[in-house]
Structures are given as C-alpha cells and as structure tokens.
Design a protein around this motif. Sequence first.
Motif, PDB file in Angstrom:
ATOM      1  N   GLY A 223       0.498  -0.983   0.047  1.00  0.00           N
ATOM      2  CA  GLY A 223      -0.545   0.101   0.335  1.00  0.00           C
ATOM      3  C   GLY A 223       0.873   1.153   0.010  1.00  0.00           C
ATOM      4  O   GLY A 223       0.877   2.318  -0.986  1.00  0.00           O
TER       5      GLY A 223
ATOM      6  N   SER B 207       1.164   3.382  -3.650  1.00  0.00           N
ATOM      7  CA  SER B 207       0.906   4.511  -3.603  1.00  0.00           C
ATOM      8  C   SER B 207       1.831   5.647  -4.215  1.00  0.00           C
ATOM      9  O   SER B 207       1.223   7.140  -3.886  1.00  0.00           O
TER      10      SER B 207
ATOM     11  N   SER C  91      -2.840   0.878   5.109  1.00  0.00           N
ATOM     12  CA  SER C  91      -3.615   0.126   5.019  1.00  0.00           C
ATOM     13  C   SER C  91      -2.724  -0.608   4.916  1.00  0.00           C
ATOM     14  O   SER C  91      -3.585  -2.398   5.103  1.00  0.00           O
ATOM     15  N   ASP C  92      -1.945  -0.302   4.751  1.00  0.00           N
ATOM     16  CA  ASP C  92      -0.787  -2.037   4.874  1.00  0.00           C
ATOM     17  C   ASP C  92      -1.099  -3.110   6.513  1.00  0.00           C
ATOM     18  O   ASP C  92      -0.590  -4.139   6.757  1.00  0.00           O
TER      19      ASP C  92
ATOM     20  N   ARG D   5      -7.405  -3.138   2.887  1.00  0.00           N
ATOM     21  CA  ARG D   5      -8.146  -1.841   2.017  1.00  0.00           C
ATOM     22  C   ARG D   5      -9.449  -1.230   2.177  1.00  0.00           C
ATOM     23  O   ARG D   5      -9.633  -0.159   2.342  1.00  0.00           O
TER      24      ARG D   5
ATOM     25  N   ILE E 207     -10.216   1.020   4.480  1.00  0.00           N
ATOM     26  CA  ILE E 207     -10.426   2.777   4.287  1.00  0.00           C
ATOM     27  C   ILE E 207     -11.370   3.271   2.584  1.00  0.00           C
ATOM     28  O   ILE E 207     -11.632   3.986   2.668  1.00  0.00           O
TER      29      ILE E 207
ATOM     30  N   CYS F 111      -8.595   8.628   0.620  1.00  0.00           N
ATOM     31  CA  CYS F 111      -8.899   6.344   1.105  1.00  0.00           C
ATOM     32  C   CYS F 111      -9.248   6.322  -0.549  1.00  0.00           C
ATOM     33  O   CYS F 111      -9.137   4.847   0.019  1.00  0.00           O
TER      34      CYS F 111
ATOM     35  N   ILE G 206      -4.476   3.805  -2.212  1.00  0.00           N
ATOM     36  CA  ILE G 206      -4.594   2.720  -2.207  1.00  0.00           C
ATOM     37  C   ILE G 206      -5.511   1.928  -3.724  1.00  0.00           C
ATOM     38  O   ILE G 206      -5.247   1.035  -3.340  1.00  0.00           O
TER      39      ILE G 206
ATOM     40  N   ASP H 180     -11.839  -8.196   1.045  1.00  0.00           N
ATOM     41  CA  ASP H 180     -10.371  -7.627   1.520  1.00  0.00           C
ATOM     42  C   ASP H 180      -9.627  -7.380   0.013  1.00  0.00           C
ATOM     43  O   ASP H 180      -8.777  -9.204   0.444  1.00  0.00           O
TER      44      ASP H 180
ATOM     45  N   LYS I 262      -5.894  -7.050   0.545  1.00  0.00           N
ATOM     46  CA  LYS I 262      -4.787  -7.131   0.863  1.00  0.00           C
ATOM     47  C   LYS I 262      -4.752  -8.543   1.851  1.00  0.00           C
ATOM     48  O   LYS I 262      -3.663  -9.297   1.543  1.00  0.00           O
TER      49      LYS I 262
END
Length: 458
Positions: A177, A181, A324-325, A329, A332, A373, A377, A446, A448
């Motif tokens: 993330g 970015s 976000s990490d 994700r 957010i 937000c 990401i 999600d 992630k």
Amino acid sequence: MADTQAHPSLTEKVDAFLDPNLSEEIKNADKFISTKSRIKSIFGGSVGNLVEWYDWYVYAAFSLYFAQSFFPKGDLTVQLLNTAAIFAVGFLMRPVGGWLMGVYADRHGRKAALTFSILLMCLGSLVIALTPSYESIGVIAPIMLVLARLLQGLSVGGEYGASATYLSEMATKDRRGFYSSFQYVTLIMGQLLALAVLILLQRVFLTSEQLHDWGWRIPFFIGALCAVVGLYMRRGISETQAFLKENKKTAKKNQLVELAKHPKQVLTVVGLTLGGTVAFYTYSTYMQKFMVNTIGMTKDDATMISAATLIVFMLIQPLIGLFSDRVGRRPILIAFGVLGTLFTVPILTLLGQTTSLWGIFFLIMSALLIVSCYTSINAIVKAELFPAEIRAIGVGLPYALTVSIFGGTAEYIALWLKNIGHEEWFYWYVTGCIAFSLIVYITMRDTKKVSCLDQDAQ
C-alpha cells in the motif's frame, strides 16, 4: 556447418532495446531482489510516472498560448475549442492505451512497457514543440497536433496499468500500500510541475507576447528532455519477479480472452473506480474553475489555493497507503464511500457560500482528505485482484474506460448544469457516483487478505 540461428524478429529487437537484460533476468528469476535494487526500481518507475503526467497536463496548462499557432487566425474561442477537442481525442485514446500497453506489459514485461510508454510521451511532446505554425504549413499543423495527442493518449493510458502493476509487484508484502501510493504522489507532482513552469514563464522569464509567439514551446521541450532522462532511468530498473516467473505461460495466452474469464474482477475495477475518479476530478481539475465561476475568487487566488491543497493532498498519499498495510484496503475504501456520500453536498454547498480564503482551503482540503482514501490505495487494490499473466491489462483497461467515461466528463457535466441554472444537481451527481462505489466496497473482499500478489511467490 553453417550457423542456422534465426535472425531476431522486430518484436525481439524492440524488447532488447526496452529491456536489454530481460533474458538474463529470466534465467535468474528466483534470485532475491536486494532492498537497494527494489528502492531504485520503485524510484525509477515513480519518476517516469511524474514525467508522463507533467507532459499530459502541460498541454492543458499552455493551450491558451499555443492555440493560435495550430489553427487559422480568427476567434480565440474557436481556436481554444479546437485545442480542447484534440485534448478530448487524447483522453479517448486512454482505453486504447490501457488495452495495447496492458497486453504488451503482460507479454513482454512491466519494465519494457514502462519504457515504451515514456518513449511515446517523449515523441508526442517533441512533435508539439517542433511543429511549425498553421501560417507556415497550413492544415498539416493541426494534423501533427492530433498525432502528438494520440501518442500521448496511448502513453498515459498504458502508463497507469503498467506502473500500478510494477509498483505493486516490486513492493514487499508488508509495504504494498505504501509503495503503490507513490503512483498518485507522482501524478499530482506532475500536475504541480506543469503549473510551476507556467507561473515561472508568465511572471519571471517571458512577456505575454513572447509566450504566445514561441515561449509556449519551452515546456514541451522540457517534457521531452525529462522523458529522455526517465527513459534512461527506466531502462536501468529491474523486472518484477512475478512477471519473470509467468513469462513463458503468458507469452502463449491471449490477454483479452483471459481477461474475459474474470468478469467479476473487471466489474469490481469499474465499480470501485467510478466514484473515486469523479471525486478526484471534481476536487482537483474542476475545483479551480469552481472557485472562479461559483465562489467569485480571482484567478490568482484560485491558483494559489489549488496548488496549496494539491501539495498537501500529495503528501497524504503515502501515509494512508501505509495505514492500509496495517488495517487492510477495504476499511479505507469504505471510509471514502461513507464520508463521500455524507459530506459531498455539504462541502460543495458551503464552498459556494464561503468567502474566507482559509475557509475555502479547509473545505477543499477536507474533501481531498476523503478522496485520499481512494487515490492512495486504488492501484494496489486493482493489482491484487488479478493473476500475474493478465494483471497489467486487468488493471489498466477497465480503469481507463471508467476514467474516460466518468472522470473525463465530470467537469463538462458540472459546467453544463451550472449553465442551465442547476449547479447543485452536480453535487448530487458526485454523491450518487460515490454511493454506487460504496456498494462495491461493502460487498467486495479485502484484497490485502486475498491478494493475487501472494500467489506470485508460490
């Protein structure tokens, strides 16, 4: 016995130029990428993205000065409409670029696609900078301008998918993330750089007459020169391990056919992009005109606030990407959807009634914080949806289509509704687009936690 080795094909020659170390990297695909090499590659990819977006935005920033050079003498409004129409042609080419460059990135490598992308942008800028005026070569001048914007449209359309894929694959698992970015950091930086060049030429180095006569060519020469530097830097970056491991399988596949096997992911990209791109273009590109036409600010004050808010907006991106990490994700994205749905109408309504410069700055900054937000990401979320063999086209094509249809028309819709006396309808239009995306955020998993990027290492 005579050497029977086949001569390299044109494609192989192009690949060798764009990525001279590809074959050696494929042999060593399993080797660990050092932290130094990873940071160098991410920096090289990010700087190239900055150059791409500088070249893209500088056209709009200087159109007032070069319009008369490419079209017959007459009404300035007609000349500006012609340059705007050509700008739109470039915008419409972005989906084509997302498709062609996405296929190229998935077949021949992220590095090769990024290098080819910046080469196209360099050529486009050079064509604009070197094309003689309409008085000298007649109708060939606007034809050359169209050709240049076609090249730039292809370039910027392909840049998003290739760079989003590259940054996501190059990042470590716990910092995806954060690193991805920087795509929006450099995008905004390119916009600010174009604005800075305009201000410096206007107020420090040239007179208005000089800018109209020949000075408008300077920013395009600057863009072409920066693109050469970016081209050199990108040739020195490493290819991602995800592509190298999938290279042999990917080369035998039809990317469009493979992409059609993932309709849910494609629709997810469209859905999560729709609200975010409308909000982004509303509070970045359109906001300067809103401050002048609706609030009644001077152009200088509007430019100052736009620059100040974009600088803060740019700096926020890595912070939210890093967050976000930690939390994922989806929370957010949902925050963007909920806050955007609830506060878009109040923010825009208050903006139209506010006269304090600090009040206007605060309101725009509040809106951009909400939009962050999404912007910080969105690249990594899309990259995590697709397997490596179709990741670049999966990220780039549906995104480019959505941005062209919704992001590219946001300003036009806003101005049209203002012209017919219902500007407030646009506030609800933006709200509706964000609310639609919110439904997608709530229903999606999600990425992630279920990232296709995790499968690359298996």
